[in-house]
Write an enzyme that holds these catalytic residues in place. Structure first.
Site, PDB file in Angstrom:
ATOM      1  N   HIS A 149       0.857  -1.183   0.000  1.00 17.65           N
ATOM      2  CA  HIS A 149       0.000   0.000   0.000  1.00 17.65           C
ATOM      3  C   HIS A 149       0.892   1.232   0.000  1.00 17.65           C
ATOM      4  O   HIS A 149       2.004   1.204   0.521  1.00 17.65           O
ATOM      5  CB  HIS A 149      -0.839   0.052   1.283  1.00 17.65           C
ATOM      6  CG  HIS A 149      -1.814  -1.061   1.395  1.00 17.65           C
ATOM      7  ND1 HIS A 149      -2.920  -1.159   0.592  1.00 17.65           N
ATOM      8  CD2 HIS A 149      -1.851  -2.142   2.219  1.00 17.65           C
ATOM      9  CE1 HIS A 149      -3.599  -2.244   0.915  1.00 17.65           C
ATOM     10  NE2 HIS A 149      -2.977  -2.868   1.896  1.00 17.65           N
ATOM     11  N   CYS A 190      -0.205   2.283  -4.426  1.00 23.15           N
ATOM     12  CA  CYS A 190      -1.016   3.430  -4.818  1.00 23.15           C
ATOM     13  C   CYS A 190      -0.135   4.679  -4.775  1.00 23.15           C
ATOM     14  O   CYS A 190       0.734   4.793  -3.908  1.00 23.15           O
ATOM     15  CB  CYS A 190      -2.195   3.600  -3.862  1.00 23.15           C
ATOM     16  SG  CYS A 190      -3.433   2.313  -4.072  1.00 23.15           S
TER      17      CYS A 190
END
Ligand SMILES: *[C@@H]1O[C@H](CO)[C@@H](O)[C@H](O)[C@H]1NC(C)=O
Ligand SMILES: *[C@@H]1O[C@H](CO)[C@@H](O)[C@H](O)[C@H]1NC(C)=O
Ligand SMILES: *[C@@H]1O[C@H](CO)[C@@H](O)[C@H](O)[C@H]1NC(C)=O
Length: 442
Positions: A149, A190
């Site tokens: 992430h 991301c």
């Protein structure tokens, strides 16, 4: 006649004595650091990607003592794993877990340890994991693959996160300390582009990001037996391409073009010193050719990865909804319906805390909406970003334990770039975040 022959022999002997080690030294060796920054079954795909990356290096002849792996290692023997000891990176794919070195696992998978591995600080890692660090020198190539992430300017780890500034500084000091001739970084997360916006383009570092600085990266390959996603689109695309190619025939540039075209879900971008892209993929994953895979490539409409892709932040909701669909009794249906509701309620709570902080700071409804909106600023004030993000993490929501709170970091960037200070943010966070110890907001 004899003198001539002797002279030639002497020259040859001298030549080989000088040239051979010179050549070997020039060619250098390959070192690799592979990091999966998450844990738990939800995030299966990150560790599966990194295990696959290890298999690629291994198959292409890179010895284990030149590969350093950091991963939480909670999948193979998880109670959620229907195939104990097996981790796969695509439906029906091979076990990518076998033989993966466990240099740093569990609580040792931290940004601090990662930075020590990069800087070659074996003293600092004495007694931690395998204690192994990069041993590369000025003629060597280094490959770094990171999967997890992320958010603008940060990359996640199981219990904390890495700041872009610390990452950039680490790469620059590796360059100063002559720890590589060429360095390639492939990063999936991301907003991964935000980790390279400030990367110099003249220090022999070349990087690919799965996404640009302001968008999500995507998961793919939902597996119904395991009820989780097995891979991430960018990672799958570069690795499945590598598996198919003659690695000493393919340039990094060509791989970039293929992966960019196939990753329809986000903008794959290249960063740093572009001339490195003339180098061969094999120079960074190992030069030995392994039998090429016949899996893929696929036409877009029948691409099994793209077909099942979902934006990384939507993965938990997607898994809940699939469980709900699959529920075969009312109790199951109720349970998953409630999970979906709770997830949404949890997310709204995180958003409300950030909105409240921004409202107090700006004192203006329209400006609050603008700061919260999806329109993202580029990070310029790295200090403000770092301090305010730390405050959000320390005072409001631990980002590693509440991944959804990462989705609010773009608002911190917006505030900093709008001239609000990190200390204002910190003071306000103290007054707004009066809840304590919340975890599990996916
Ligand atoms: C990044 O991606 C987003 C979403 O796909 C797009 O709207 C935006 O224009 C892109 N930004 C840049 C700088 O490419
Ligand atoms: C690499 O490319 C060369 C020249 O195009 C070709 O002759 C060779 O067969 C290729 N090697 C592999 C393993 O595909
Ligand atoms: C919602 O948040 C609570 C903590 O406040 C957490 O314990 C729970 O697991 C979360 N539920 C979901 C479905 O995200």
């Amino acid at each position: 006649m004899m003198r001539v022959v002797l002279a030639v022999l002497a020259a040859a002997a001298l030549g080989s004595a000088l040239v051979v080690p010179e050549l070997a030294k020039h060619k250098g060796e390959l070192w690799a650091v592979l990091v999966a920054g998450s844990n738990s079954w939800f995030n299966y795909r990150h560790q599966a990607d990194v295990c696959h990356a290890y298999q690629i290096l291994h198959q292409h002849g890179v010895p284990d003592d030149h590969i350093i792996v950091m991963m939480y290692d909670d999948l193979a023997h998880s109670s959620d794993n229907p195939t104990p000891g097996v981790v796969i990176n695509r439906p029906g794919g091979p076990n990518v877990y076998s033989g993966v070195p466990k240099d740093y696992v569990g609580k040792d998978v931290t940004p601090q340890n990662f930075l020590k591995v990069l800087s070659g600080d074996s003293e600092g890692l004495k007694g931690v994991g395998s204690g192994r660090v990069l041993g590369s020198g000025p003629n060597d190539r280094v490959f770094i693959n990171l999967v997890d992430h992320g958010a603008p300017g940060i990359f996640g780890f199981p219990t904390s996160f890495l700041h872009v500034k610390d990452f950039r500084d680490a790469i620059q000091s590796m360059h100063r300390n002559k720890q590589f001739k060429d360095l390639v970084v492939y990063l999936e997360s991301c907003e991964s582009g935000s980790m390279f916006l400030n990367l110099p383009d003249d220090i022999s570092v070349y990087a690919l990001s799965a996404a640009n600085a302001t968008e999500s990266s995507y998961a793919c390959y939902f597996d119904k037996t395991r009820m989780t996603y097995l891979g991430d689109v960018f990672s799958i695309k570069w690795m499945e391409d590598t598996d198919r190619e003659a690695v000493m025939n393919e340039t990094l540039e060509k791989q970039f073009e293929i992966v960019r075209k196939e990753t329809k879900t986000s903008h794959v971008l290249q960063w740093g010193e572009r001339s490195l892209s003339k180098m061969k993929v094999g120079e960074f994953v190992g030069t030995k050719q392994s039998p090429p895979s016949s899996y893929g490539p696929f036409e877009d409409i029948s691409d099994p990865c793209l077909e099942s892709s979902v934006a990384a932040p939507d993965v938990p909701l997607s898994i809940f909804l699939r469980n709900k669909e699959d529920a075969d009794d009312l109790i199951g249906l109720d349970f998953w319906t409630n999970q979906v509701k709770e997830l949404q309620k949890n997310r709204t709570f995180v958003e409300s805390r950030m909105a409240e902080i921004v409202k107090v700071m700006t004192g203006d409804k329209d400006l609050t909406a603008e700061m919260m909106s999806d329109r993202h600023h580029v990070i310029r004030d790295y200090n403000c970003h770092q301090q305010a993000t730390n405050a959000w993490n320390d005072i409001c929501f631990d980002l590693a334990l509440n991944p959804y709170a990462m989705r609010m970091v773009h608002t911190i960037v917006n505030l900093c770039e709008h001239g609000f200070s990190a200390s204002e943010f910190t003071t306000t966070a103290h007054s707004v975040c009066t809840h304590h110890g919340i975890t599990g907001i996916q």
